[in-house]
Motif scaffolding. Sequence first.
Motif, short mmCIF file in Angstrom:
data_model
loop_
_atom_site.label_atom_id
_atom_site.label_comp_id
_atom_site.label_asym_id
_atom_site.label_seq_id
_atom_site.Cartn_x
_atom_site.Cartn_y
_atom_site.Cartn_z
N LYS A 1 0.81 -1.21 0.00
CA LYS A 1 0.00 0.00 0.00
C LYS A 1 0.84 1.26 0.00
O LYS A 1 0.42 2.29 -0.49
N VAL A 2 2.04 1.19 0.58
CA VAL A 2 2.87 2.40 0.67
C VAL A 2 3.89 2.35 -0.46
O VAL A 2 4.74 1.47 -0.49
N PRO A 3 3.80 3.26 -1.41
CA PRO A 3 4.70 3.19 -2.56
C PRO A 3 5.98 4.00 -2.37
O PRO A 3 6.05 4.90 -1.53
N PHE A 4 6.98 3.65 -3.15
CA PHE A 4 8.18 4.49 -3.25
C PHE A 4 8.52 4.61 -4.73
O PHE A 4 8.01 3.85 -5.56
N GLN A 5 9.37 5.57 -5.04
CA GLN A 5 9.76 5.76 -6.43
C GLN A 5 11.26 5.95 -6.54
O GLN A 5 11.87 6.58 -5.68
N LEU A 6 11.85 5.39 -7.57
CA LEU A 6 13.27 5.56 -7.86
C LEU A 6 13.39 6.23 -9.22
O LEU A 6 12.78 5.77 -10.19
N TYR A 7 14.12 7.32 -9.25
CA TYR A 7 14.37 8.00 -10.52
C TYR A 7 15.83 7.80 -10.88
O TYR A 7 16.71 7.88 -10.03
N GLN A 8 16.08 7.55 -12.13
CA GLN A 8 17.46 7.51 -12.62
C GLN A 8 17.60 8.62 -13.64
O GLN A 8 17.20 8.46 -14.80
N PRO A 9 18.12 9.78 -13.23
CA PRO A 9 18.16 10.92 -14.15
C PRO A 9 19.21 10.70 -15.24
O PRO A 9 20.10 9.88 -15.10
N GLY A 10 19.05 11.43 -16.32
CA GLY A 10 20.07 11.43 -17.36
C GLY A 10 19.75 10.59 -18.56
O GLY A 10 20.61 10.34 -19.39
#
Lengths: 233, 630
Positions: A47-56
């Motif tokens: 239920k509790v989400p997280f997000q990972l961004y990989q810029p570039g």
Amino acid sequence: MKIKHYILLTFIVAAFGCKKDNYSAPTITLNGRLTYQGEAVNVEDNKVPFQLYQPGFGKTAPISGTFAQDGSYSTLLFAGNYKFTIQANQGPFRWKEVSAGKRDTVAINLTGNQTVDVEVQPFYMVRNAQLTYAGGNVNAVFNIEKVITDANARDIERVSLYINKTQYVSVADNTGATDLAGSSITSLNNIAMNVAVDASKLSPGQNYVFARVGIKIAGVEDMIFSPLVKLSL
Amino acid sequence: MKKISIISVFIVLLSAVSCKKDSDFLNVPPKTIIPSDVAFSDPALVVSILGDLYNRQLDFSGLDNGWASFVDFSEAFPSENGSAFFVQRNSWSFGEWNTWDYTYIRDLNLFIQRATAATKLTEDDKNQFIAEGRFLRANYYFEMVKRMGGVPLITEPLDYDFSGNVTILQKPRAKESEVYDFIISEAEAIKGLISLNATDKSRATRGSILAMEARAALYAGSIAKYGATTPQVSLPGDEVGIPASLAQGYYTKALAAAQAIISGSAGSYSLYKQLPDLSDNYANLFLDKNSSESIFVEDFKANGGKTHGFTTNNQPFSISDEGLDAGRLNPSLNLVEAFEKTDNTYAPIATKDASGNPIYYTNQLDIFADRDARLAGTVLLPNGLFKGKRTEVFAGYQLGNGTVITSGDATQTQEVPGLGRIQVVGKDGPVNGGEFRTQTGFYIRKYLDPTIGSGRRGRGSDVNFIRYRYAEVLLNAAEAAFELGQPAVAAGYMNQVRARAGLTTPLTAAEITFDRIVHERRVELVFEGHTLFDMKRWRLAHVVWDGNQMSVAELVSNIGKANKRNTQPFGLWPYHYYNPGNPNNNKWIFKEVKPSLVTGANNFQFGNYYSQIGDDILSANPKLVKQPNQ
């Protein structure tokens, strides 16, 4: 004559068709858990989400995941620089904001398997939960610690004791629940609750249940739980 | 000789035809594409373009969207094993219900631009076409703002200049209130341009434009008012959320637009009152294509290429025209309980007396006696009549000692003491997991087509889907009046709708409450695509679908309360009571049952209030802000 053509064609296809055309799957594990002062923050599964961004890489889209019941997460990634964040109003805790509406991120430089624990500030913690089984009932005695006491403090909407036949125990997955309204809690210490075990809802011959206590915080969607306990009947 | 003559003929032909000027040779007008100046020279051609634009409208529930578009939110149970996920999931994904069809918007903008530029159409035709295009555009923006909140307002066709720079095409999201303002102002601008009259129900009319305006203004008003209870569901730039100070203004506009229809200024619309039996009358209002109540519909035509499979999918199993194709949409007991008694009181369907003993009924339909006529008009009750036949719904035999004898299918007989080996469940269900038969005890009646052959896959049904109808306009007016502090006006409108359903004791002004408004819309407009959007705009969605499991005790209490939990669909299963010598022998008893496939509980999260904008869209246009709570 014709057969020769086919053979030739097959050779051509075999020689040129099957180049290795794919990247290998990601192999580096990034895992960790939600913590508050080193202690696990237990939440509802998925239920509790997280997000990972990989810029570039031109277009930006997050790699999304959710935390498990015990607040742990695990994800397979390629090596690289990542930014880890949790979206606004998710989770029974506060997350740093750089400015209003801008969520802080944790920079992760991933070269090999890595464990990154995520320190958060929950609104409340269930402390010293004692869950026992006696005479057809699961009894719970616990304390509640109010962690956030400043202007951002929130009230308790209700406290719930859940039991289930599987290890997933939450408002959505339970075979028994008792609710205690936040307004009827006078002291945050030695709160006692109990819930009856309905044997007809268990698997035949099952001699155990799982139980945990959750706090629903007013205006916050996700509940915070005590550690999961397996009780023998 | 012969050969030579053939060759010479060939050469002559070749030289005669082939030596056109090179530029002419390449300059052949294509036969498959009609240039816009030709297309917009003839009203018939313009109508064919419009037909495509009408067909591309988006509905939440629709008869051609499939039966499953009606089934969610615990108002019904899906009796098709492949669709059991509806009642087994514990959340909706954030992307659910999203829409972002700017191709459609562009086509509408092009249509409006070309119709405006047309030179060979009469002024009346031109105005009519432009108004229709603008109506469809406003209606689609309404559909978008309901689901996505504020979206970029594009009112001109955008063209790329091939400069390599796309930033001029990247538009930011408008405020949610600005999109509603756009819909309302468009409606005001075009309502005078329309020349079609009220009998043309599948095209834009004054009535449909005003009905859209009333509904949009009401939505905006309630989001402004009730959005204050969920401050989390907003964005700092107001792309999501409307300031509470605007509520009054929107409600005023909603009431004015609705009253313009009620006063008859848009054509003569009225509540459908044609049949003496009030339930049949209510059911027939959806079947009668000339119904005076429908304002804007999606029309269908049997044997004419546009039909739908709603009746095929949902007809009672034993009365099916198509063998195993039947019975998917089963209204829930939750919904059935919501229909009032004819004395305006709420009461659960009585299965037990005060001391907990079962109540015995001589006839299955007796348990539903003295209810709002819309119950039997919306739901096909056990032993209900369809196509001249009655459904057979019972879950088993209950003996005097409490033993229940049942089986997995009507064809599997069982030994009943004293009766021998007999059929022990109804041909139409209910059996847990018995797909295509009811698993709640109820079938759908709304939209179910009694025409011969309507249940066949090949023929299909051509019942209209009503997008806007007069009863909703009355309820919109009632709600707006109530929110503006005019409960007497609200009561007047609401009582008209209620009287048509057999609730002839009028509600007084003091009896009009928010709960009443919510309840009335639920029972009148269920399965018409309103449930989700109503719950969203009242900010009740996260309250009624809070993810908690439900018990029978909870199901039968607090009926008629707006915040009543509704997370899992229940059923009402009839049993034959078999106890020779007992006065109740051969009567019916009923039990509230949670179908065994129902394992999930609806959980509406704050992040569901506004559907996710896809990552591809967000990364293509960095000016778009993300939805809150996602």
